[in-house]
Write an enzyme that holds these catalytic residues in place. Structure first.
Site, PDB file in Angstrom:
ATOM      1  N   LYS A  63       0.646  -1.148   0.205  1.00  5.61           N
ATOM      2  CA  LYS A  63       0.104  -0.034   0.029  1.00  5.61           C
ATOM      3  C   LYS A  63       0.966   1.258   0.019  1.00  5.61           C
ATOM      4  O   LYS A  63       2.069   1.159   0.375  1.00  5.61           O
ATOM      5  CB  LYS A  63      -0.963  -0.003   1.408  1.00  5.61           C
ATOM      6  CG  LYS A  63      -0.370   0.108   2.353  1.00  5.61           C
ATOM      7  CD  LYS A  63       0.357   1.360   2.949  1.00  5.61           C
ATOM      8  CE  LYS A  63       0.866   1.248   4.481  1.00  5.61           C
ATOM      9  NZ  LYS A  63       1.391   2.486   4.910  1.00  5.61           N
ATOM     10  N   ASP A 106      -3.112  -1.556  10.249  1.00  7.30           N
ATOM     11  CA  ASP A 106      -3.215  -1.559   8.979  1.00  7.30           C
ATOM     12  C   ASP A 106      -3.758  -2.974   8.364  1.00  7.30           C
ATOM     13  O   ASP A 106      -4.302  -3.013   7.316  1.00  7.30           O
ATOM     14  CB  ASP A 106      -2.124  -1.407   8.060  1.00  7.30           C
ATOM     15  CG  ASP A 106      -1.503  -0.067   8.015  1.00  7.30           C
ATOM     16  OD1 ASP A 106      -2.214   1.015   8.960  1.00  7.30           O
ATOM     17  OD2 ASP A 106      -0.338   0.123   7.775  1.00  7.30           O
TER      18      ASP A 106
END
Length: 283
Positions: free
Chosen positions: A10, A135
């Protein structure tokens, strides 16, 4: 039976810290985007407990590994008595601000739910994810998303278009916890998140808006001690692209309007002996 899931990296298009919690963690506002750099998780039934194998020998294969913790959490939550062999193939560098460990954990959760045919809801998996790392819940969803709280409150956004993104990593990692210890308050707040969120939701986010509105608060706490990371961003800026550090570093990314432009920049960045990839946003 073997089940294999890809675990994407990401980038943070926006990252602001909004406060410190009584438990010592920080609340944040972040817009995250999964990109096409992948680790790979394979799970298969095996006798005994949890057996984790990783091709990166610098990473532990025991209960201190987040993938092992994810498997343990799934077994405990759903009272699974079966053993499992997990094979982890790493491409995402560690300590890179790209969420590799969290993505691996989320992929392991999804793979084990499929392998063991567990009947559950996404909200239950998000509860497991939130206890593993900030996350992990985001990676259960992936794509483009607004993440709040410590990262566990995930709101999907409209997918951004598939513009090329160049990642440049200096070849070393940054310990996230050490960076957050440096954060001091009060912080001056640019409040650009509303603008960038609107651009994404309107389908008009592009490399020009990225230059104006992408923001990462942690840069000011990383760059003083990691001059090489600051240099990557400076070089990218001199080459004319929108660039930003991802997460707490050490990777910096640049957003481009065309593949030809990204290829030119990529070759120039490699002259500095940095690790460089061209990737694209993925859902």
């Amino acid at each position: 039976m073997k089940i294999t899931f890809k675990a994407p990296a990401k980038i943070n298009l926006y990252l602001e810290i909004t406060g410190k919690r009584p438990d010592g963690y920080h609340n944040l506002e972040s817009i995250m985007q999964t990109v096409s750099l992948y680790d790979e998780i394979t799970v298969e039934d095996a006798p005994g407990g949890i057996n984790l194998e990783c091709d990166n020998k610098n990473l532990p294969s025991n209960s201190s590994n987040i993938v092992y913790k994810a498997a343990e959490a799934v077994r405990n939550r759903f009272n699974i008595q079966k053993g499992v062999k997990i094979t982890l193939k790493k491409e995402i560098p560690t300590g890179a601000g790209l969420g590799g460990g969290s993505s691996d954990a989320a992929a392991a959760i999804k793979a084990l739910v499929k392998l063991w045919n567990i009947k559950t809801q996404k909200t239950e998996l998000e509860q497991i994810a939130a206890k593993l790392g900030a996350d992990v819940a985001f990676f259960l969803t992936g794509g483009t998303a607004l993440c709040e709280g410590t990262g566990e409150i995930v709101t999907p956004l409209l997918s951004i278009r598939k513009m090329p993104v160049v990642l440049a990593n200096p070849g070393f990692g940054v310990l996230t916890a050490s960076i957050y210890k440096k954060v001091t308050f009060p912080l001056t707040n640019p409040r650009k998140i509303h603008t960038i969120k609107k651009l994404i939701c309107d389908g008009s986010f592009n490399e020009n808006y990225a230059l104006k509105y992408c923001f990462n608060r942690l840069e000011e706490f990383v760059f003083p001690d990691y001059s090489e990371i600051a240099k990557i961003k400076s070089v990218m800026a001199d080459l004319g692209c929108a660039s930003l550090m991802s997460g707490s570093g050490a990777t910096v990314f640049g957003i481009f309007g065309s593949e030809s432009q990204s290829e030119t920049i990529q070759s120039k960045l490699r002259e500095y002996q940095w690790n460089v990839w061209t990737v694209f946003p993925v859902d």
